[in-house]
Design an enzyme around this catalytic site. Structure first.
Site, PDB file in Angstrom:
ATOM      1  N   ASN A   1       4.978  34.795  65.590  1.00 11.74           N
ATOM      2  CA  ASN A   1       4.281  35.966  66.332  1.00 11.74           C
ATOM      3  C   ASN A   1       2.720  35.603  66.439  1.00 11.74           C
ATOM      4  O   ASN A   1       1.963  35.596  65.594  1.00 11.74           O
ATOM      5  CB  ASN A   1       4.334  37.314  65.327  1.00 11.74           C
TER       6      ASN A   1
ATOM      7  N   GLU B   1       5.449  38.747  70.617  1.00 11.39           N
ATOM      8  CA  GLU B   1       4.302  39.301  71.111  1.00 11.39           C
ATOM      9  C   GLU B   1       3.373  38.359  71.929  1.00 11.39           C
ATOM     10  O   GLU B   1       2.322  38.113  71.910  1.00 11.39           O
ATOM     11  CB  GLU B   1       3.345  39.640  69.764  1.00 11.39           C
TER      12      GLU B   1
ATOM     13  N   TYR C   1      11.583  40.487  68.502  1.00 11.06           N
ATOM     14  CA  TYR C   1      10.429  41.135  68.000  1.00 11.06           C
ATOM     15  C   TYR C   1      10.984  42.458  67.611  1.00 11.06           C
ATOM     16  O   TYR C   1      10.930  43.693  68.684  1.00 11.06           O
ATOM     17  CB  TYR C   1       9.220  40.961  68.963  1.00 11.06           C
TER      18      TYR C   1
ATOM     19  N   ASP D   1       9.691  38.247  64.381  1.00 11.89           N
ATOM     20  CA  ASP D   1       9.259  39.130  63.465  1.00 11.89           C
ATOM     21  C   ASP D   1       9.972  40.366  63.428  1.00 11.89           C
ATOM     22  O   ASP D   1      10.370  41.300  64.528  1.00 11.89           O
ATOM     23  CB  ASP D   1       7.705  39.680  64.333  1.00 11.89           C
TER      24      ASP D   1
ATOM     25  N   ASN E   1       9.427  42.933  61.100  1.00  5.56           N
ATOM     26  CA  ASN E   1       8.631  43.907  60.852  1.00  5.56           C
ATOM     27  C   ASN E   1       9.341  44.506  59.719  1.00  5.56           C
ATOM     28  O   ASN E   1       9.088  45.878  59.272  1.00  5.56           O
ATOM     29  CB  ASN E   1       8.275  44.718  62.045  1.00  5.56           C
TER      30      ASN E   1
ATOM     31  N   ASP F   1      -2.452  37.255  62.892  1.00  5.85           N
ATOM     32  CA  ASP F   1      -2.143  37.709  61.723  1.00  5.85           C
ATOM     33  C   ASP F   1      -1.132  37.360  61.066  1.00  5.85           C
ATOM     34  O   ASP F   1      -0.643  37.522  60.060  1.00  5.85           O
ATOM     35  CB  ASP F   1      -2.347  39.511  61.939  1.00  5.85           C
ATOM     36  N   HIS F   2      -0.016  36.596  61.961  1.00  5.46           N
ATOM     37  CA  HIS F   2       1.246  36.033  61.304  1.00  5.46           C
ATOM     38  C   HIS F   2       1.040  34.425  61.279  1.00  5.46           C
ATOM     39  O   HIS F   2       0.210  34.078  61.990  1.00  5.46           O
ATOM     40  CB  HIS F   2       2.283  36.343  62.260  1.00  5.46           C
TER      41      HIS F   2
END
Length: 264
Positions: A8, A35, A109, A151, A153, A254-255
């Site tokens: 991501n 993303e 995603y 991702d 989540n 951030d990933h």
């Protein structure tokens, strides 16, 4: 050997330099990005082709979401599922045509789900559970060797988060999300490749919030990114690793990226 990576990237145009760095250092055969945050005509296709990844399947939209799969080996787009049921670009599937021929690689995603883990109070949480419900119905009908990465989540295991008890009521680790993801897993008999190689309860995170000033010291991570495979494909996996250092690169996502290798 065929190597598959997932990341991501949180805006592929903003973070193109670190994508190029990763491709140079790791040279995966295929990289699945989530993303990407751009429309298809805005995707840095030429720059990535110049890096050796000329085979591309891009499903983008303006400003948000979007996924892309880029490859050094031939592939063709296989599917685009609207598991969100509103037209958002959150999935693209490809079929490998060179090494690993016949393998289907699904890049997804999953919605984050908002802040409140209650579908009555938070429509986004309901949308996330419904998204997974549509994935469950799809997985039940898969009839060929398939890998799904991206991702998700959701951090399903207690060891997939920095503090299980504190996060039980935090979206991404709530019991209802974990149970729904387990239903998806059982619908096809998916093998969680990350946990085949980095065994529970060993620490394994793929995401750290930007809000944490020193992510390494605080280490409040979660394993939100996954690589799962059909049993017959998973049996051919020979390695899995992650590039945790990428969280420290210039303008990082951030990933972090994950890589799985197969003896295909």
């Amino acid at each position: 050997m065929v190597s598959i990576a997932t990341w991501n990237i949180n805006s592929v145009r903003l973070r193109l330099p670190i994508v190029e760095r990763f491709l140079k250092e790791e040279a995966p055969d295929v990289l699945c990005l989530q993303e990407i945050k751009c429309q298809e005509h805005q995707f840095p296709a030429q720059a990535l082709a110049d890096a050796g990844y000329k085979y591309q399947a891009i499903h983008g939209q303006k400003g948000y979401h979007g996924v892309a799969t880029i490859s050094r080996i031939p592939l063709k787009e296989f599917s685009r599922h609207d598991w969100q049921a509103n037209g958002e670009a959150r999935h693209v599937g490809v079929e490998l045509l060179g090494p690993g021929k016949g393998m289907v690689l699904e890049n997804v995603y999953v919605p984050a789900g908002g802040d409140e883990p209650d579908r009555e109070k938070n429509a986004k949480f309901g949308q996330k559970l419904d998204f997974l419900g549509r994935m469950i119905g799809w997985a039940d009908k898969i009839d060929r060797p398939t890998m799904i990465v991206g991702d998700f989540n959701i951090a399903p295991l207690e060891s997939d988060v920095w503090n299980h008890k504190q996060l039980l009521k935090v979206v991404s680790h709530t019991p209802v999300e974990v149970d729904t993801l387990e239903q998806f897993k059982q619908a096809h008999g998916w093998v969680d490749l990350g946990r085949e190689f980095i065994r529970d309860p060993e620490r394994y995170f793929s995401w750290w919030s930007y809000r944490s000033k020193d992510w390494k010291v605080n280490d409040r991570g979660r394993r939100l990114d996954h690589m799962w495979a059909s049993p017959e494909l998973a049996a051919q996996a020979i390695g899995h690793r992650l590039r945790e250092d990428a969280r420290d690169w210039e303008k990082p996502s951030d990933h972090i990226p994950l890589i799985t290798e197969f003896a295909l």
